[in-house]
Design an enzyme around this catalytic site. Structure first.
Site, PDB file in Angstrom:
ATOM      1  N   ARG A  46      74.891  -4.193  58.635  1.00  0.00           N
ATOM      2  CA  ARG A  46      74.801  -3.064  57.684  1.00  0.00           C
ATOM      3  C   ARG A  46      75.168  -1.763  58.387  1.00  0.00           C
ATOM      4  O   ARG A  46      75.889  -0.930  57.845  1.00  0.00           O
ATOM      5  CB  ARG A  46      73.384  -2.969  57.088  1.00  0.00           C
ATOM      6  CG  ARG A  46      73.042  -4.122  56.153  1.00  0.00           C
ATOM      7  CD  ARG A  46      71.800  -3.821  55.332  1.00  0.00           C
ATOM      8  NE  ARG A  46      70.588  -3.689  56.122  1.00  0.00           N
ATOM      9  CZ  ARG A  46      69.747  -4.686  56.407  1.00  0.00           C
ATOM     10  NH1 ARG A  46      69.988  -5.901  55.959  1.00  0.00           N
ATOM     11  NH2 ARG A  46      68.652  -4.470  57.130  1.00  0.00           N
ATOM     12  N   LYS A 107      68.962  11.484  44.928  1.00  0.00           N
ATOM     13  CA  LYS A 107      69.394  10.731  43.751  1.00  0.00           C
ATOM     14  C   LYS A 107      68.281   9.827  43.253  1.00  0.00           C
ATOM     15  O   LYS A 107      67.520   9.277  44.041  1.00  0.00           O
ATOM     16  CB  LYS A 107      70.613   9.882  44.086  1.00  0.00           C
ATOM     17  CG  LYS A 107      71.222   9.249  42.849  1.00  0.00           C
ATOM     18  CD  LYS A 107      72.329   8.276  43.192  1.00  0.00           C
ATOM     19  CE  LYS A 107      71.754   6.878  43.359  1.00  0.00           C
ATOM     20  NZ  LYS A 107      72.798   5.870  43.582  1.00  0.00           N
ATOM     21  N   GLU A 148      70.428  10.475  37.397  1.00  0.00           N
ATOM     22  CA  GLU A 148      71.315   9.366  37.039  1.00  0.00           C
ATOM     23  C   GLU A 148      70.685   8.423  36.011  1.00  0.00           C
ATOM     24  O   GLU A 148      69.946   7.510  36.367  1.00  0.00           O
ATOM     25  CB  GLU A 148      71.704   8.554  38.288  1.00  0.00           C
ATOM     26  CG  GLU A 148      72.642   7.402  37.958  1.00  0.00           C
ATOM     27  CD  GLU A 148      73.036   6.539  39.164  1.00  0.00           C
ATOM     28  OE1 GLU A 148      72.419   6.686  40.225  1.00  0.00           O
ATOM     29  OE2 GLU A 148      73.955   5.732  39.023  1.00  0.00           O
ATOM     30  N   LYS A 190      74.556  12.481  36.880  1.00  0.00           N
ATOM     31  CA  LYS A 190      75.402  11.329  37.248  1.00  0.00           C
ATOM     32  C   LYS A 190      75.398  10.345  36.087  1.00  0.00           C
ATOM     33  O   LYS A 190      74.532   9.476  35.981  1.00  0.00           O
ATOM     34  CB  LYS A 190      74.877  10.674  38.527  1.00  0.00           C
ATOM     35  CG  LYS A 190      75.656   9.455  38.960  1.00  0.00           C
ATOM     36  CD  LYS A 190      75.404   9.094  40.411  1.00  0.00           C
ATOM     37  CE  LYS A 190      76.103   7.795  40.760  1.00  0.00           C
ATOM     38  NZ  LYS A 190      76.077   7.514  42.188  1.00  0.00           N
TER      39      LYS A 190
HETATM   40  P1  13P Z   1      78.650   2.447  41.314  1.00  0.00           P
HETATM   41  O1  13P Z   1      79.723   3.497  41.346  1.00  0.00           O
HETATM   42  O2  13P Z   1      79.007   1.179  42.019  1.00  0.00           O
HETATM   43  O3  13P Z   1      78.090   2.245  39.938  1.00  0.00           O
HETATM   44  O4  13P Z   1      77.452   3.008  42.197  1.00  0.00           O
HETATM   45  C1  13P Z   1      77.073   4.305  42.042  1.00  0.00           C
HETATM   46  C2  13P Z   1      75.639   4.428  42.340  1.00  0.00           C
HETATM   47  O5  13P Z   1      75.277   5.092  43.275  1.00  0.00           O
HETATM   48  C3  13P Z   1      74.685   3.737  41.468  1.00  0.00           C
HETATM   49  O6  13P Z   1      73.396   4.238  41.691  1.00  0.00           O
END
Ligand code: 13P
Length: 312
Positions: A46, A107, A148, A190
């Site tokens: 990772r 986030k 998000e 987001k």
């Molecule tokens: P994806 O663009 O693969 O959807 O991932 C964005 C992300 O950070 C989801 O939390």
């Protein structure tokens, strides 16, 4: 003072031509990504993989680090098939620590699924409420919250249904943000793009997706929000770039339309890397190229022939 600082960081995050690499996969998710190239998800692998991403030569200035602070979307009690994101306990202290370590944004991802009878209003509102509480705590800690609420593209639903659920979800989220006195100028949204479900037999065109997404956002996202950083959500890397590009060609956008892609930035990197040190340069080249195409899409200036061109 704090809100001025939040506002300036939020604006820098969506400065023209820039975007966000979402590389904050949980252990479970990164395991899936590495499995796709037959690489075991050990700590060492990772780290090696993320080093590939983070040491790619880009204009070093102006890179702003952020952190995912939610603790994952968990099954919501009494609501089969629906999820509620956890992680508010102890968040104030964690945010203070992350801020001190250099994080300037955070986030939190909420997940809304579409199926027969779902999403329920209860699930949408419960997630909106925790998103708003998270955003309030972030701003208190002088960290820009990225909010998000992802309406998944999995399923056979039509683009119209995705539009309706996205609209309803965002409406709840912005109501909750207002109730919790979150400063819209000091946050970023987001969102998902508005798409046909992955298994829907009728797939909307690029132009339809761009128009539906912008129409939906215009209905519910206040112009005070400096920018929208779209997630890719399982689209291919090319689709995500094309959709972003087409949206940026539309007139009268009140916010910056940018990207915070996970899979759509990383898929070609994983494919080129394959877990081998000998492939690092090729993997970094793939990442740089994808970032360059998306940067062009921020101006509506991406074209298909850029896929075979070298990044300028
Ligand atoms: P994806 O663009 O693969 O959807 O991932 C964005 C992300 O950070 C989801 O939390």
């Amino acid at each position: 003072m704090r809100s001025e600082n939040l506002e300036s960081v939020a604006k820098k995050l969506v400065a023209p031509g820039k975007g966000i690499l979402a590389a904050d996969e949980s252990s479970g998710t990164i395991e899936k990504r590495l499995e796709s190239i037959n690489v075991p998800s050990t700590e060492e692998n990772r780290r090696a993989y993320r080093e590939v991403l983070f040491t790619t030569k880009v204009e070093q200035q102006g890179i702003i680090p952020g952190i995912k602070v939610d603790k994952g979307a968990k099954a919501m009690a009494n609501f089969p098939g629906e999820k509620i994101t956890e992680g508010l306990d102890g968040l104030r202290d964690r945010l203070a620590e992350y801020r001190q370590l250099g994080a300037r944004f955070a986030k939190w991802r909420a997940v809304i699924a579409i199926d027969d009878g779902i999403p329920t209003r209860t699930c949408i509102e419960a997630n909106a409420e925790v998103l708003a509480r998270y955003a309030g705590l972030c701003q208190e800690a002088n960290v820009v919250p990225i909010v998000e609420p992802e309406v998944l593209m999995d399923g056979a639903h039509t683009i119209e249904r995705h539009f309706d659920v996205t609209e309803q979800t965002l409406r709840s989220v912005f109501n909750a943000l207002a109730e919790h006195r979150v400063a819209l100028e000091g946050m970023l949204l987001k969102p998902n793009m508005v798409l046909s479900g992955k298994e829907c037999p009728q797939q909307a065109s690029v132009q339809e997706v761009a128009e539906a997404t912008v129409r939906c956002m215009k209905r519910v996202v206040p112009a005070a929000v400096p920018g929208l950083v779209f997630l890719s959500g399982g689209q291919t890397d090319l689709q995500a770039t094309e959709h972003l590009n087409a949206m940026n060609q539309l007139e009268g956008l009140p916010w910056q339309l940018s990207f915070s892609f996970g899979r759509a930035l990383q898929a070609p990197v994983l494919k080129a890397w394959k877990g081998e040190a000998a492939n690092v340069a090729a993997a970094q080249q793939a990442f740089h190229h994808r970032a360059w195409c998306n940067s062009k899409a921020r101006f509506g200036k991406y074209t298909e022939d850029m896929e075979t061109a070298k990044a300028a």
